[in-house]
Design a protein around this motif. Structure first.
Motif, mmCIF file in Angstrom:
data_model
loop_
_atom_site.group_PDB
_atom_site.id
_atom_site.type_symbol
_atom_site.label_atom_id
_atom_site.label_comp_id
_atom_site.label_asym_id
_atom_site.label_seq_id
_atom_site.Cartn_x
_atom_site.Cartn_y
_atom_site.Cartn_z
ATOM 1 N N GLY A 100 62.138 38.428 26.741
ATOM 2 C CA GLY A 100 62.273 39.227 27.953
ATOM 3 C C GLY A 100 63.253 40.383 27.832
ATOM 4 O O GLY A 100 63.392 41.172 28.770
ATOM 5 N N LEU A 101 63.936 40.484 26.706
ATOM 6 C CA LEU A 101 64.890 41.576 26.525
ATOM 7 C C LEU A 101 64.167 42.909 26.345
ATOM 8 O O LEU A 101 63.095 42.949 25.740
ATOM 9 N N PRO A 102 64.746 44.017 26.833
ATOM 10 C CA PRO A 102 64.145 45.335 26.644
ATOM 11 C C PRO A 102 64.409 45.829 25.217
ATOM 12 O O PRO A 102 65.223 46.723 24.974
ATOM 13 N N ALA A 103 63.728 45.201 24.253
ATOM 14 C CA ALA A 103 63.937 45.479 22.833
ATOM 15 C C ALA A 103 62.715 45.008 22.060
ATOM 16 O O ALA A 103 61.851 44.325 22.607
ATOM 17 N N ALA A 104 62.671 45.358 20.786
ATOM 18 C CA ALA A 104 61.665 44.790 19.898
ATOM 19 C C ALA A 104 62.205 43.436 19.459
ATOM 20 O O ALA A 104 63.254 43.364 18.814
ATOM 21 N N VAL A 105 61.524 42.366 19.851
ATOM 22 C CA VAL A 105 61.986 41.008 19.583
ATOM 23 C C VAL A 105 60.923 40.278 18.777
ATOM 24 O O VAL A 105 59.746 40.285 19.142
ATOM 25 N N ALA A 106 61.343 39.658 17.674
ATOM 26 C CA ALA A 106 60.422 38.876 16.849
ATOM 27 C C ALA A 106 61.025 37.503 16.597
ATOM 28 O O ALA A 106 62.150 37.396 16.105
#
Length: 192
Positions: free
Chosen positions: A96-102
């Motif tokens: 849910g973070l405003p980032a590219a998350v993998a």
């Protein structure tokens, strides 16, 4: 009906733990199972938004540089400009973070190395200065240990280190750590 997939340690089939040393061990090596790990990269122009979101959701300020910050069960480790490794012991969903998350949970393994001879043991495998004046609690590094790419950080003054590597190299690094700690009285057992 096929059986459900179950995450298993990358070590169990490949590593036989050595006998525990007589007396107090100089080094204690453990696998840390069941961590949630995610790579988090700030999106261009949204760095401030990500910083605020992490602060609001987890109560920490993202580290600027190779540091580890934590609050409760969640930690963020600076691994590069605008990049962090997020870790949680309670199954946190970082998507849910405003980032590219993998999600990296099933692709990585994590070890904890502690004890009075932990620094000395780890220093035989890495090419960074682990002396307390150069590397302290909260410091982190992206480096190599015995030619294996690792991210490591110091979590305690004793010292205690946590080491993250690609899962496919876990058994090899385990063996290297056991060998490096053998003359220092290593207690290496699988599990938490």
């Amino acid at each position: 009906m096929p059986e459900p997939l179950v995450a298993r340690s990358p070590l169990r089939a490949h590593v036989a733990p050595p006998a525990s040393p007589a007396g107090e061990p100089g080094v204690v090596l453990r696998e840390i199972p069941d961590l949630t790990l995610a790579s988090v990269a700030a999106l261009k122009g949204r760095e401030a938004e990500l910083t605020q979101a992490v602060s609001s959701a987890y109560g920490v300020d993202l580290p600027d540089g190779p540091k580890r910050v934590s609050s409760g069960a969640v930690s963020f480790v600076g691994v590069g400009p605008g990049k962090w490794l997020a870790a949680s012991t309670v199954g946190t969903d970082f998507s849910g973070l405003p980032a590219a998350v993998a999600d990296q949970s099933d692709g990585r393994a994590v070890f904890r190395l502690s004890g009075p001879k932990a620094r000395e043991t780890l220093a035989t495998l890495v090419q960074i200065d682990l002396h307390p004046r150069a590397f302290q609690r909260g410091d982190a590094a992206v480096t190599h240990a015995a030619s294996i790419a690792v991210t490591l950080w110091q979590v305690g003054d004793e010292p205690t280190y946590e080491i993250v590597m690609f899962r496919t190299y876990a058994a090899t690094l385990w063996r290297w750590l056991v060998e490096a700690g053998r003359s220092r009285g290593i207690d290496a057992r699988l599990g938490g």
